[in-house]
Structure formats: C-alpha cells, structure tokens
Motif scaffolding. Structure first.
Motif, mmCIF file in Angstrom:
data_model
loop_
_atom_site.group_PDB
_atom_site.id
_atom_site.type_symbol
_atom_site.label_atom_id
_atom_site.label_comp_id
_atom_site.label_asym_id
_atom_site.label_seq_id
_atom_site.Cartn_x
_atom_site.Cartn_y
_atom_site.Cartn_z
ATOM 1 N N ALA A 1 0.977 -0.845 0.161
ATOM 2 C CA ALA A 1 0.509 0.003 0.036
ATOM 3 C C ALA A 1 0.947 1.525 -0.072
ATOM 4 C CB ALA A 1 -1.025 0.225 2.081
ATOM 5 N N ASP B 1 -2.850 4.652 -2.746
ATOM 6 C CA ASP B 1 -3.986 4.164 -1.947
ATOM 7 C C ASP B 1 -4.497 4.976 -0.978
ATOM 8 O OD1 ASP B 1 -3.584 0.763 -3.100
ATOM 9 O OD2 ASP B 1 -1.191 1.716 -2.129
ATOM 10 N N ARG C 1 -5.128 -4.872 6.888
ATOM 11 C CA ARG C 1 -4.828 -6.087 5.502
ATOM 12 C C ARG C 1 -3.266 -7.072 5.674
ATOM 13 N NH1 ARG C 1 -4.089 -1.591 0.271
ATOM 14 N NH2 ARG C 1 -5.495 -0.932 0.412
#
Length: 205
Positions: A125, A168, A194
C-alpha cells in the motif's frame, strides 16, 4: 507482514508523518537517512568519486559539490541513481527481513522517490503526503533552498497530482498537524485490516 510505502514530494511533511508512525509503534525505514549514511563514508563514496571527480572529501561526499555538478549536467542524475538506488534497496531488504523475523505486522518504507524509482512495486500500500503547491514552496524556501534548486528538484519528481492519483491513501498536510495525524491514524486502522504479500518478493529476491 504488510509493507507500506510512505512518500510525497519535497516539503510535504514526510519526516513529521514518519515520526508519528514511529510513535504509534511502527518501524520506519528512512531512505533519505540511508543515503546520508552512504554519503558520509558508506559504500557509495568511492563509486561517486569515480563518476563525479572532485565531489568527495575525506569526510565523504560533499553534497554541495555534487549538487553543483548535477545542476550543471542534470542528465547525469541517472548515473548517480544507478550507484545509490541499489545500495538503498539492499538496506531496505535487510530492514524488512529483520522486521519479519521479529513478527512485525506492519513495516514502513519512507522513500521520497517511491514512484520514480519503481519501489512502489515492492509495497502492499502507498500513502502519499500532499499539500498545496504554495504551501510546499513556502516550506522549502524557508529551509534556505534557492528557488532555482527547488525548481530543479521538482523537475526530477513526479507531479504531486499524479502521486495522489496513484496512491492508496492520501494525507493532506496543508492542514494542521493534528488533522494530518488524525488522518494517518484512520489510515493505520485500515492498514491493520490488511495482509501483506509483498514481503515474499523480498525474501525470494
């Protein structure tokens, strides 16, 4: 382990954001600090002297001399990057391996040229720090950077708008520090949900 890339153009507040993430318990690799170490007597000094004669001293790379050489021949920045980037990447890999062995759930790579160097391919990310152009310029000029040098630096960096588009998560650092930190905390909660896959590429590389 989730690998997060923290980036933003010059004057966008990367150091402040990184300090906040460290305060929240996240390990942060500082690519700029690594470059400073390489310049201060690390592996890069001899290679830089060969490529850019007269830009080093017994104390390491003279950043003013090197900057002058690059301002005179901006096309040679690629030669410098070919020396420095692989060494920084090696240090990043060592950092990530060590954090993974500790069982760290989230590790952060603070890399100013994340997109420009292609390092965004190595993270799960990307968090981009962004502020209005006038705010950015005022911050950098207050550091004593000349307008000409700032323009040269910005010319080598991906435009802020493109970085925001590819991110992101985006943190507005043109607001108060408290507001920016609150945004980072919200992002951190999302990241904790995540799972990381990028570390496998470092482990097998």
């Amino acid at each position: 382990m989730l690998i997060v890339g923290l980036t933003g153009s010059i004057g966008m507040g990367k150091s402040t954001a990184a300090a906040h993430l460290r305060a929240r318990g996240l390990p942060v690799f500082d690519a700029d600090a690594e470059v400073h170490g390489l310049y201060a007597g690390g592996k890069a000094v001899e290679q830089i002297e060969r490529a850019f004669p007269g830009t080093t001293t017994q104390q390491g790379v003279d950043r003013q001399r090197l900057s002058a050489a690059l301002l005179a021949h901006p096309q040679r920045i690629r030669e410098l990057e070919a020396i420095v980037h692989p060494l920084v990447r090696e240090a990043e890999r060592s950092f990530l391996i060590a954090e993974a062995r500790r069982g760290t759930p989230i590790a952060v790579l603070e890399i100013p040229l994340l997109f420009e160097s292609g390092a965004d391919r190595m993270v799960d990310a990307v968090v981009v720090l962004s502020a209005p152009a006038d705010v950015q310029r005022e911050r950098v000029l207050k550091r004593g950077v000349s307008p000409e040098k700032l323009d040269a630096l910005l010319a080598r960096q991906m435009p802020d708008a493109e970085k925001r588009q590819r991110a992101d998560f985006v943190v507005d650092t043109g607001v108060s520090v408290e507001e920016s930190r609150a945004t980072l905390d919200t992002i951190l909660e999302a990241l904790r949900a995540r799972h990381g896959a990028a570390f496998k590429r470092f482990w097998s590389a």
